[in-house]
Design an enzyme around this catalytic site. Structure first.
Site, PDB file in Angstrom:
ATOM      1  N   GLY A 164       0.806  -1.224   0.000  1.00 33.48           N
ATOM      2  CA  GLY A 164       0.000   0.000   0.000  1.00 33.48           C
ATOM      3  C   GLY A 164       0.835   1.269   0.000  1.00 33.48           C
ATOM      4  N   GLY A 165       2.091   1.148  -0.422  1.00 33.52           N
ATOM      5  CA  GLY A 165       2.937   2.328  -0.525  1.00 33.52           C
ATOM      6  C   GLY A 165       3.414   2.880   0.821  1.00 33.52           C
ATOM      7  N   HIS A 235       1.541   6.227  -4.444  1.00 36.27           N
ATOM      8  CA  HIS A 235       1.863   4.822  -4.732  1.00 36.27           C
ATOM      9  C   HIS A 235       0.640   3.919  -4.732  1.00 36.27           C
ATOM     10  CE1 HIS A 235       5.915   6.196  -4.387  1.00 36.27           C
ATOM     11  NE2 HIS A 235       5.801   6.465  -3.103  1.00 36.27           N
ATOM     12  N   LYS A 237      -2.750   2.659  -6.807  1.00 33.34           N
ATOM     13  CA  LYS A 237      -3.296   2.654  -8.168  1.00 33.34           C
ATOM     14  C   LYS A 237      -4.699   3.264  -8.218  1.00 33.34           C
ATOM     15  CE  LYS A 237      -0.694  -1.569  -8.687  1.00 33.34           C
ATOM     16  NZ  LYS A 237      -0.774  -3.034  -8.507  1.00 33.34           N
ATOM     17  N   GLU A 287       8.045  -6.315  -6.896  1.00 37.72           N
ATOM     18  CA  GLU A 287       7.458  -7.268  -5.961  1.00 37.72           C
ATOM     19  C   GLU A 287       6.519  -8.219  -6.680  1.00 37.72           C
ATOM     20  OE1 GLU A 287       4.742  -6.008  -2.941  1.00 37.72           O
ATOM     21  OE2 GLU A 287       3.706  -4.587  -4.238  1.00 37.72           O
ATOM     22  N   ASN A 289       2.797 -10.170  -6.061  1.00 34.65           N
ATOM     23  CA  ASN A 289       1.608 -10.341  -5.239  1.00 34.65           C
ATOM     24  C   ASN A 289       1.064 -11.742  -5.464  1.00 34.65           C
ATOM     25  OD1 ASN A 289       1.587  -7.734  -4.092  1.00 34.65           O
ATOM     26  ND2 ASN A 289       0.786  -6.919  -5.999  1.00 34.65           N
ATOM     27  N   ARG A 291      -1.717 -13.264  -4.908  1.00 29.93           N
ATOM     28  CA  ARG A 291      -3.172 -13.253  -4.707  1.00 29.93           C
ATOM     29  C   ARG A 291      -3.841 -12.641  -5.933  1.00 29.93           C
ATOM     30  NH1 ARG A 291      -3.665  -7.803  -4.462  1.00 29.93           N
ATOM     31  NH2 ARG A 291      -1.931  -6.723  -3.477  1.00 29.93           N
ATOM     32  N   VAL A 294      -6.859  -6.264  -7.304  1.00 38.62           N
ATOM     33  CA  VAL A 294      -8.036  -5.405  -7.501  1.00 38.62           C
ATOM     34  C   VAL A 294      -8.317  -5.266  -9.006  1.00 38.62           C
ATOM     35  CG1 VAL A 294      -8.968  -3.077  -7.171  1.00 38.62           C
ATOM     36  CG2 VAL A 294      -7.527  -4.101  -5.394  1.00 38.62           C
TER      37      VAL A 294
HETATM   38  P1  ADP Z   1       3.857  -1.513  -2.122  1.00 38.79           P
HETATM   39  O1  ADP Z   1       4.053  -2.960  -1.815  1.00 38.79           O
HETATM   40  O2  ADP Z   1       3.865  -0.642  -0.916  1.00 38.79           O
HETATM   41  O3  ADP Z   1       2.707  -1.261  -3.046  1.00 38.79           O
HETATM   42  P2  ADP Z   1       5.743  -1.470  -4.370  1.00 38.79           P
HETATM   43  O4  ADP Z   1       7.120  -1.985  -4.250  1.00 38.79           O
HETATM   44  O5  ADP Z   1       4.744  -2.318  -5.092  1.00 38.79           O
HETATM   45  O6  ADP Z   1       5.191  -1.098  -2.914  1.00 38.79           O
HETATM   46  O7  ADP Z   1       5.764  -0.051  -5.048  1.00 38.79           O
HETATM   47  C1  ADP Z   1       4.602   0.731  -5.166  1.00 38.79           C
HETATM   48  C2  ADP Z   1       4.844   1.878  -6.107  1.00 38.79           C
HETATM   49  O8  ADP Z   1       5.926   2.724  -5.612  1.00 38.79           O
HETATM   50  C3  ADP Z   1       5.294   1.480  -7.496  1.00 38.79           C
HETATM   51  O9  ADP Z   1       4.201   1.160  -8.336  1.00 38.79           O
HETATM   52  C4  ADP Z   1       6.009   2.731  -7.952  1.00 38.79           C
HETATM   53  O10 ADP Z   1       5.077   3.729  -8.307  1.00 38.79           O
HETATM   54  C5  ADP Z   1       6.706   3.201  -6.679  1.00 38.79           C
HETATM   55  N1  ADP Z   1       8.071   2.649  -6.596  1.00 38.79           N
HETATM   56  C6  ADP Z   1       8.444   1.481  -6.034  1.00 38.79           C
HETATM   57  N2  ADP Z   1       9.772   1.267  -6.172  1.00 38.79           N
HETATM   58  C7  ADP Z   1      10.268   2.322  -6.837  1.00 38.79           C
HETATM   59  C8  ADP Z   1      11.587   2.716  -7.306  1.00 38.79           C
HETATM   60  N3  ADP Z   1      12.654   1.952  -7.084  1.00 38.79           N
HETATM   61  N4  ADP Z   1      11.717   3.899  -7.965  1.00 38.79           N
HETATM   62  C9  ADP Z   1      10.628   4.685  -8.183  1.00 38.79           C
HETATM   63  N5  ADP Z   1       9.388   4.375  -7.781  1.00 38.79           N
HETATM   64  C10 ADP Z   1       9.184   3.222  -7.117  1.00 38.79           C
END
Ligand code: ADP
Length: 450
Positions: A164-165, A235, A237, A287, A289, A291, A294
């Protein structure tokens, strides 16, 4: 096949799972907190069990209550949906220890991907390109400096248990590193009970492109193409589409092939999403997921494959029964997440739905548990509906989406529909050349009256 599935979730996704079960002749059990007693999924399920008070830790996260509900109703499988317990490896093992099938991957796969440091190391070993970063957790200022120097500024500090960012901070120079590290650790500790963080190269203008995969327990793995989820705020969607307007056929084929091979070697089962950042023709794994997502209906629209049905089939031990070549990708699909929020400030706006009318027509799908008189509770995520539109081309899809958004009536609460209408009318979105920073600057321009 299962006879009765307990749906360990709420809202639109509980309804989504119920619908797939119904079409397969499977009975459903809804669980709900006291505040969700009148929810649509509770009304439609064959049976329902109240499992606790509104606070999620006492209801939708209450493992003993959920297991008891499954035992009392004689459910032979549990579908966790997304969020809540869907990526909780302990829950998956407890479910299986009780002789109930967990509709998802094996607990060890959930665990491996749940720790993002382990996930990156695993994917790297399996041949998937990962975002450059510290190849392990970083807990002190000295290590952080050394790693940041090596990676090169700006760097992003991320929570190993992240989601969730949350627990994410940028440091643009060494002077910002200590405070960013402290903030990320505090936020991660508060949100996940685990303050482990790691460092990643901060990419300035990537797109977020994710690959949907589907695997049975007999070694068959296919991909269902990509979704572009670059439209994000904090972060999170907001709107997703498939295919990505920023990906060419060559890069798509290459990355999908790599991902399928990695997932096969990993021995994974079920649906999964491999999330990547894409910049200057390069992919970087961030990462996985383990599961249903959404935004899965976007993939369903372009492939015609019911992902929940497939989840149920592979969890019951069935084979996929088709190969990659049998999957046809047709047209273009976009999903808008409709949240009960102020479309300018994004402040949550729960309340009573005075009026509700879902749009319809060719290529239009709305997944929502709303009805007139329903009360959106303040206790959970503000997502109240998902509008998914399909067209033969991206342009047809956009025209149809505009029409469907105009038709939608959700009265009584503020929603993010006006934001979606503004986004899809903007030339920057229409030309498809957006990245993960685009929406934030669009929102800022709108706020400043630009
Ligand atoms: P979470 O698990 O909290 O959702 P993510 O690793 O999936 O975290 O990252 C969520 C969002 O954060 C990504 O879709 C992107 O927009 C931003 N992000 C993640 N890693 C990076 C990175 N190394 N550089 C720039 N933006 C990033």
């Amino acid at each position: 096949m299962f006879e009765k599935v307990l749906i360990a979730n709420r809202g639109e996704i509980a309804l989504r799972i119920h619908r797939a079960c119904r079409e397969m002749g499977i009975k459903t059990v809804a669980i709900h907190s006291t505040v969700d007693a009148d929810a649509m999924h509770v009304r439609l399920a064959d049976e329902s069990v109240c499992i606790g008070p509104p606070a999620a830790q006492h209801s939708y996260l209450n493992i003993p209550a959920i297991i008891s509900a499954a035992e009392i109703t004689g459910a032979d499988a549990i579908h966790p949906g997304y969020g809540f317990l869907s990526e909780n490896a302990r829950f998956a093992s407890i479910v299986e220890e009780h002789g109930i099938a967990f509709i998802g991957p094996k607990p060890e796969h959930i665990r491996a991907m749940g720790d993002k440091v382990v996930a990156k190391a695993t994917m790297k070993k399996l041949g998937v390109p990962v975002t450059p970063g510290s190849d392990g957790p970083v807990s002190d200022s000295f290590t952080a400096r050394r790693e940041a120097e090596r990676i090169g500024y700006p760097v992003l500090i991320k929570a190993a248990a992240g989601g969730g960012g949350r627990g994410m901070r940028v440091a643009r120079a060494v002077s910002e590193l200590d405070s960013a590290l402290a903030q990320a650790r505090a936020e991660a500790g508060g949100a996940f009970g685990d303050d482990t963080v790691y460092l990643e190269k901060y990419l300035d203008r990537p797109r977020h492109i994710e690959i949907q995969i589907l695997a049975d327990s007999h070694g068959a793995v296919v991909h269902l193409g990509e979704r572009d989820c670059s439209l994000q705020r904090r972060h999170q969607k907001i709107l997703e589409e498939s295919p990505s307007p920023g990906l060419n056929a060559g890069d798509r084929a290459k990355i999908c092939g790599r991902v399928v091979e990695a997932i096969r070697q990993f021995g994974y089962r079920g649906v999964g999403t491999v999330e990547m950042l894409y910049q200057d023709g390069q992919f970087y794994f961030i990462e996985m997921n383990t599961r249903l997502q959404v935004e899965h209906p976007v993939t369903e629209a372009v492939t015609g494959i019911d992902l929940v049905r497939e989840q149920l089939r592979v969890a019951a031990g069935e084979t996929l029964g088709y190969r990659q070549e049998d999957i046809a990708f047709q047209g273009h699909a976009i999903e808008c997440r409709v949240n009960a929020e102020n479309p300018e400030t994004f402040a949550p706006a729960p309340g009573r739905i005075a009026e509700f009318h879902a749009p319809g027509g060719l290529g239009v799908r709305m997944d929502s548990g709303l009805y007139s008189g329903y009360r959106v509770p303040p206790n959970y995520d503000s997502l109240i509906a998902k509008l998914i539109v399909h067209g033969r081309t991206r342009n047809e899809c956009l025209m149809r989406l505009k029409r469907a958004l105009e038709e939608t009536v959700i009265g009584g609460v503020l929603t993010t529909i006006p934001l979606h209408q503004a986004v899809i009318a903007d030339p920057g979105f229409i030309d498809g050349a957006y990245d993960i920073r685009w929406l934030e600057s669009f929102v800022a321009r709108r706020r400043d009256g630009g």
